[in-house]
Design a protein around this motif. Structure first.
Motif, PDB file in Angstrom:
ATOM      1  N   LEU A  75       0.803  -1.059  -0.018  1.00  0.00           N
ATOM      2  CA  LEU A  75       0.013  -0.160   0.191  1.00  0.00           C
ATOM      3  C   LEU A  75       0.629   1.283  -0.079  1.00  0.00           C
ATOM      4  N   ARG A  76       1.938   1.291   0.766  1.00  0.00           N
ATOM      5  CA  ARG A  76       2.919   2.511   0.781  1.00  0.00           C
ATOM      6  C   ARG A  76       3.488   2.665  -0.698  1.00  0.00           C
ATOM      7  N   TYR A  77       3.769   1.309  -1.291  1.00  0.00           N
ATOM      8  CA  TYR A  77       4.399   1.465  -2.706  1.00  0.00           C
ATOM      9  C   TYR A  77       3.320   2.203  -3.699  1.00  0.00           C
ATOM     10  N   ILE A  78       2.069   1.760  -3.520  1.00  0.00           N
ATOM     11  CA  ILE A  78       1.014   2.231  -4.247  1.00  0.00           C
ATOM     12  C   ILE A  78       0.879   3.759  -4.143  1.00  0.00           C
ATOM     13  N   ARG A  79       0.697   4.115  -2.766  1.00  0.00           N
ATOM     14  CA  ARG A  79       0.693   5.745  -2.431  1.00  0.00           C
ATOM     15  C   ARG A  79       1.808   6.368  -3.402  1.00  0.00           C
ATOM     16  N   LEU A  80       3.130   5.907  -2.860  1.00  0.00           N
ATOM     17  CA  LEU A  80       4.272   6.399  -3.640  1.00  0.00           C
ATOM     18  C   LEU A  80       4.286   6.545  -4.995  1.00  0.00           C
ATOM     19  N   SER A  81       3.726   5.663  -5.604  1.00  0.00           N
ATOM     20  CA  SER A  81       3.753   5.467  -7.121  1.00  0.00           C
ATOM     21  C   SER A  81       2.717   6.751  -7.510  1.00  0.00           C
ATOM     22  N   VAL A  82       1.689   6.767  -6.866  1.00  0.00           N
ATOM     23  CA  VAL A  82       0.671   7.933  -7.455  1.00  0.00           C
ATOM     24  C   VAL A  82       1.261   9.090  -6.919  1.00  0.00           C
ATOM     25  N   GLN A  83       1.909   9.444  -5.813  1.00  0.00           N
ATOM     26  CA  GLN A  83       2.410  10.695  -5.577  1.00  0.00           C
ATOM     27  C   GLN A  83       3.685  11.209  -6.294  1.00  0.00           C
ATOM     28  N   GLU A  84       4.172  10.301  -6.801  1.00  0.00           N
ATOM     29  CA  GLU A  84       5.272  10.643  -7.547  1.00  0.00           C
ATOM     30  C   GLU A  84       5.025  11.109  -9.024  1.00  0.00           C
ATOM     31  N   ASN A  85       3.748  10.540  -9.394  1.00  0.00           N
ATOM     32  CA  ASN A  85       3.264  11.026 -10.844  1.00  0.00           C
ATOM     33  C   ASN A  85       2.046  11.848 -10.840  1.00  0.00           C
ATOM     34  N   ALA A  86       1.860  12.539  -9.639  1.00  0.00           N
ATOM     35  CA  ALA A  86       0.716  13.343  -9.383  1.00  0.00           C
ATOM     36  C   ALA A  86       1.254  14.802  -9.739  1.00  0.00           C
ATOM     37  N   PRO A  87       0.278  15.489 -10.597  1.00  0.00           N
ATOM     38  CA  PRO A  87       0.578  16.688 -10.944  1.00  0.00           C
ATOM     39  C   PRO A  87       0.742  17.672  -9.581  1.00  0.00           C
ATOM     40  N   LYS A  88       1.777  18.448  -9.499  1.00  0.00           N
ATOM     41  CA  LYS A  88       1.870  19.407  -8.475  1.00  0.00           C
ATOM     42  C   LYS A  88       0.628  20.166  -8.239  1.00  0.00           C
ATOM     43  N   ILE A  89      -0.362  20.586  -9.089  1.00  0.00           N
ATOM     44  CA  ILE A  89      -1.365  21.370  -8.595  1.00  0.00           C
ATOM     45  C   ILE A  89      -2.299  20.570  -7.869  1.00  0.00           C
ATOM     46  N   VAL A  90      -2.381  19.155  -7.684  1.00  0.00           N
ATOM     47  CA  VAL A  90      -3.323  18.313  -6.869  1.00  0.00           C
ATOM     48  C   VAL A  90      -2.847  18.414  -5.323  1.00  0.00           C
ATOM     49  N   ARG A  91      -1.618  18.709  -5.157  1.00  0.00           N
ATOM     50  CA  ARG A  91      -0.817  18.696  -3.793  1.00  0.00           C
ATOM     51  C   ARG A  91      -1.072  17.397  -3.038  1.00  0.00           C
ATOM     52  N   TYR A  92      -0.519  16.579  -3.724  1.00  0.00           N
ATOM     53  CA  TYR A  92      -0.843  14.914  -3.174  1.00  0.00           C
ATOM     54  C   TYR A  92       0.814  14.586  -3.275  1.00  0.00           C
ATOM     55  N   HIS A  93       1.628  15.074  -2.519  1.00  0.00           N
ATOM     56  CA  HIS A  93       3.020  15.015  -2.415  1.00  0.00           C
ATOM     57  C   HIS A  93       3.558  14.502  -1.242  1.00  0.00           C
ATOM     58  N   LYS A  94       2.964  14.821   0.234  1.00  0.00           N
ATOM     59  CA  LYS A  94       3.553  14.690   1.498  1.00  0.00           C
ATOM     60  C   LYS A  94       4.175  13.669   1.850  1.00  0.00           C
ATOM     61  N   GLU A  95       3.596  12.295   1.656  1.00  0.00           N
ATOM     62  CA  GLU A  95       3.998  11.232   1.991  1.00  0.00           C
ATOM     63  C   GLU A  95       5.177  10.698   1.435  1.00  0.00           C
ATOM     64  N   ILE A  96       5.796  11.385   0.166  1.00  0.00           N
ATOM     65  CA  ILE A  96       6.826  10.532  -0.509  1.00  0.00           C
ATOM     66  C   ILE A  96       7.976  10.247   0.400  1.00  0.00           C
ATOM     67  N   ASP A  97       8.245  11.172   1.254  1.00  0.00           N
ATOM     68  CA  ASP A  97       9.523  10.725   1.808  1.00  0.00           C
ATOM     69  C   ASP A  97       9.153   9.522   2.941  1.00  0.00           C
ATOM     70  N   GLU A  98       8.199   9.547   3.568  1.00  0.00           N
ATOM     71  CA  GLU A  98       7.494   8.914   4.650  1.00  0.00           C
ATOM     72  C   GLU A  98       7.407   7.455   3.978  1.00  0.00           C
ATOM     73  N   ASP A  99       6.942   7.144   2.679  1.00  0.00           N
ATOM     74  CA  ASP A  99       6.571   5.864   2.068  1.00  0.00           C
ATOM     75  C   ASP A  99       7.928   5.335   1.442  1.00  0.00           C
ATOM     76  N   LYS A 100       8.829   6.170   0.932  1.00  0.00           N
ATOM     77  CA  LYS A 100      10.116   5.821   0.498  1.00  0.00           C
ATOM     78  C   LYS A 100      10.875   5.223   1.745  1.00  0.00           C
ATOM     79  N   GLN A 101      10.745   6.076   3.022  1.00  0.00           N
ATOM     80  CA  GLN A 101      11.703   5.670   4.012  1.00  0.00           C
ATOM     81  C   GLN A 101      10.988   4.183   4.772  1.00  0.00           C
TER      82      GLN A 101
END
Length: 162
Positions: free
Chosen positions: A100-126
């Motif tokens: 599930l963390r991979y799924i969220r990371l894959s979505v956040q990596e590819n989400a456009p900046k305008i949607v502001r869905y990037h906050k958990e990238i570092d958390e999920d990566k770690q």
């Protein structure tokens, strides 16, 4: 007689739930192909919050892919909000699930900046870095390794750990 009916019932239910291996493969191709995304979105339409949490996560990720292919801002927004909500619901249900963390990371990596869905990238990566070595399921391990190898979130040194 009851045991025969129970066996048939369980067999029938197993045909209703999509196979996770197939969903994984379809998700990868759906990120590059609109027809595949639409097919997977339709296949996962019947998945609800009472189903396997991974399927709920993939349903959410697929909805965000539909936003990529949708026409018009309102359709894009609706798909993305649906997907984000499903992903977050799945993670709140199973916060220690590496896939599930991979799924969220894959979505956040590819989400456009305008949607502001990037906050958990570092958390999920770690989380993935910390928990990958303990992962027992070989199929899941190979799947996540494939993602990490092409991910922009992981450095070359980190990729060598996989």
């Amino acid at each position: 007689m009851k045991s025969i009916l129970l066996c048939f019932g369980l067999l029938f239910i197993s045909f209703l739930s999509p196979d996770i291996s197939a969903v994984r493969a379809d998700y990868r191709s759906a990120s590059e192909n609109q027809e595949e995304a639409e097919k997977l979105y339709t296949e996962l339409a019947s998945v609800s919050d009472t189903d396997e949490v991974l399927l709920l996560g993939y349903k959410g990720a697929t909805a965000t892919l539909m936003a990529k292919y949708a026409k018009g801002v309102s359709a894009k927004t609706a798909y993305f909000k649906e997907g984000k909500g499903l992903i977050e619901q799945a993670i709140s249900t199973a916060p220690d699930n590496i896939e599930l963390r991979y799924i969220r990371l894959s979505v956040q990596e590819n989400a456009p900046k305008i949607v502001r869905y990037h906050k958990e990238i570092d958390e999920d990566k770690q989380f993935i870095l910390d928990h990958y070595p303990n992962l027992k399921d070989g199929e899941t391990k190979k799947y996540i390794k494939g993602f990490v190898s092409q991910s922009a979130s992981f450095s070359e040194a980190e990729k060598q750990l996989f």
